[in-house]
Design an enzyme around this catalytic site. Structure first.
Site, PDB file in Angstrom:
ATOM      1  N   GLU A   1      93.456  21.040  74.422  1.00  0.00           N
ATOM      2  CA  GLU A   1      92.608  21.240  75.608  1.00  0.00           C
ATOM      3  C   GLU A   1      91.141  21.184  75.195  1.00  0.00           C
ATOM      4  O   GLU A   1      90.823  21.598  74.070  1.00  0.00           O
ATOM      5  CB  GLU A   1      92.899  22.606  76.245  1.00  0.00           C
ATOM      6  CG  GLU A   1      94.311  22.697  76.793  1.00  0.00           C
ATOM      7  CD  GLU A   1      94.600  24.041  77.485  1.00  0.00           C
ATOM      8  OE1 GLU A   1      93.653  24.810  77.727  1.00  0.00           O
ATOM      9  OE2 GLU A   1      95.768  24.309  77.756  1.00  0.00           O
TER      10      GLU A   1
ATOM     11  N   HIS B   1      94.456  24.338  83.231  1.00  0.00           N
ATOM     12  CA  HIS B   1      94.399  25.715  82.704  1.00  0.00           C
ATOM     13  C   HIS B   1      93.612  26.633  83.642  1.00  0.00           C
ATOM     14  O   HIS B   1      92.628  27.261  83.247  1.00  0.00           O
ATOM     15  CB  HIS B   1      93.809  25.736  81.283  1.00  0.00           C
ATOM     16  CG  HIS B   1      94.207  26.969  80.506  1.00  0.00           C
ATOM     17  ND1 HIS B   1      94.329  26.998  79.148  1.00  0.00           N
ATOM     18  CD2 HIS B   1      94.509  28.237  80.903  1.00  0.00           C
ATOM     19  CE1 HIS B   1      94.683  28.210  78.746  1.00  0.00           C
ATOM     20  NE2 HIS B   1      94.803  28.982  79.803  1.00  0.00           N
TER      21      HIS B   1
HETATM   22  C1  MLT Z   1      94.580  34.003  79.138  1.00  0.00           C
HETATM   23  O1  MLT Z   1      95.049  33.930  77.993  1.00  0.00           O
HETATM   24  O2  MLT Z   1      94.014  35.020  79.536  1.00  0.00           O
HETATM   25  C2  MLT Z   1      94.698  32.852  80.086  1.00  0.00           C
HETATM   26  O3  MLT Z   1      95.331  31.761  79.559  1.00  0.00           O
HETATM   27  C3  MLT Z   1      93.415  32.523  80.753  1.00  0.00           C
HETATM   28  C4  MLT Z   1      92.441  31.719  79.967  1.00  0.00           C
HETATM   29  O4  MLT Z   1      92.618  31.466  78.788  1.00  0.00           O
HETATM   30  O5  MLT Z   1      91.448  31.320  80.525  1.00  0.00           O
END
Ligand code: MLT
Length: 316
Positions: free
Chosen positions: A260, A278
């Site tokens: 990503e 995401h």
């Molecule tokens: C998290 O681990 O809190 C979620 O995947 C949210 C994010 O990474 O933005």
């Protein structure tokens, strides 16, 4: 005055709370690793979301660093052992975005069941493809929840409300907790064999890396639909693509990717893939909560030595 770097985009409440507590917040999201390395030595604490990767190299350059807060739950973008070695506490905010992430997973399941994104695009294009978008009902179907912690438990609760049967695999799930949630515990193989939909809510660990692979897919029902709002690393993406092409997997709803940001991907353009960037935790509600919690936790630690949600607390 102790300085706190807000290294990723966070709700303004974060800066406000740090100021109110008498700390000096510096809001500088989007720095490149070299820029971050050049200034990281100025800060007593850093707040990140998922965009910044705090490598050992950066941590070792942070001479004054005492604490890192992750405004979110996953700490896979932080080199926790490097922080521990430097006696830097790493804290996350594990409950702040639970509901938002769970709601996104349920929305993705519905989108998969009824082809909503594809039907939306087709209707906007003036095609009126009524026959093409025949879906499936959720009522009476079995949802396999892999990882039944904070987020998985909320997904299970919502699925039960939709009259689905819920099977849960989680080595940490006690029979009492399963009973309280109204879910049936299952081995992974049993869950694979019985589920019409499977949703992943595991953290990224060596044990979960690549668990959604060819061998696992072969044990699933033909035509299973899969939702991944956990971490991309759970998937062997090429194995999933092959199964989507053969029809072994009828549909995939995916919010996370091995690499990503994913601006190009082997899933993109596939008819049976619903993809989001995401955003499972990206609601105003969740972002205010995690930003507030991260700021409060940092202030409590810097000013009073109080550790909250410290993932390496017992090792310091
Ligand atoms: C998290 O681990 O809190 C979620 O995947 C949210 C994010 O990474 O933005």
């Amino acid at each position: 005055m102790m300085k706190v770097l807000i290294a990723d985009k966070a709700d303004s409440i974060c800066e406000k709370i740090l100021k109110e507590k008498g700390l000096e917040p510096v809001n500088k999201p989007g720095m490149k690793p070299e820029e971050l390395k050049a200034c990281i030595g100025d800060y007593e604490a850093i707040i990140v979301r998922s965009a910044t990767t705090l490598t050992a190299d950066l941590v070792n350059a942070a001479a004054k660093l005492k604490a890192v807060a992750r405004a979110g739950s996953g700490v896979d973008n932080i080199d926790v052992p490097a922080c521990t070695a430097k006696r830097v506490v790493v804290m996350n905010t594990p409950f702040g975005n639970t509901v938002s992430t769970a709601e996104h997973a349920v929305a993705m399941m519905m989108a998969l069941a009824r082809h909503i994104p594809q039907a939306n695009a087709s209707t906007h294009a003036g095609k009126w493809e009524k026959k093409k978008f025949e879906g499936v009902e959720l009522t009476g179907k079995t949802l396999g929840v892999i990882g039944c912690g904070n987020i998985g438990a909320v997904v299970a609760d919502r699925a039960l409300g939709l009259k689905m049967k819920v099977l849960a695999f989680d080595p940490a799930l006690t029979p009492e907790r399963a009973k309280q949630l109204g879910v049936q515990t299952a081995s992974l193989d049993e869950l694979y064999a019985k589920s019409d939909f499977i949703t992943y809510h595991v953290v990224m660990l060596p044990a979960t890396k690549g668990m959604l692979n060819k061998a696992a897919i072969a044990k699933m029902k033909k035509g299973v639909r899969i939702i991944n709002c956990a971490r991309g690393g759970v998937m062997i993406e090429a194995d999933i693509k092959e199964a989507l092409q053969s029809g072994q997997i009828a549909g995939l709803a995916c919010d996370v990717y091995v690499k990503e940001p994913a601006t190009e991907h082997i899933f993109f353009g596939m008819e049976n893939v619903v993809a989001t960037p995401h955003i499972a935790a990206s609601t105003k509600d969740a972002q205010v909560t995690v930003a507030r919690q991260a700021a409060e936790q940092i202030a409590d630690y810097l000013l009073a030595g109080k550790k909250t949600n410290a993932v390496n607390g017992k090792d310091l």
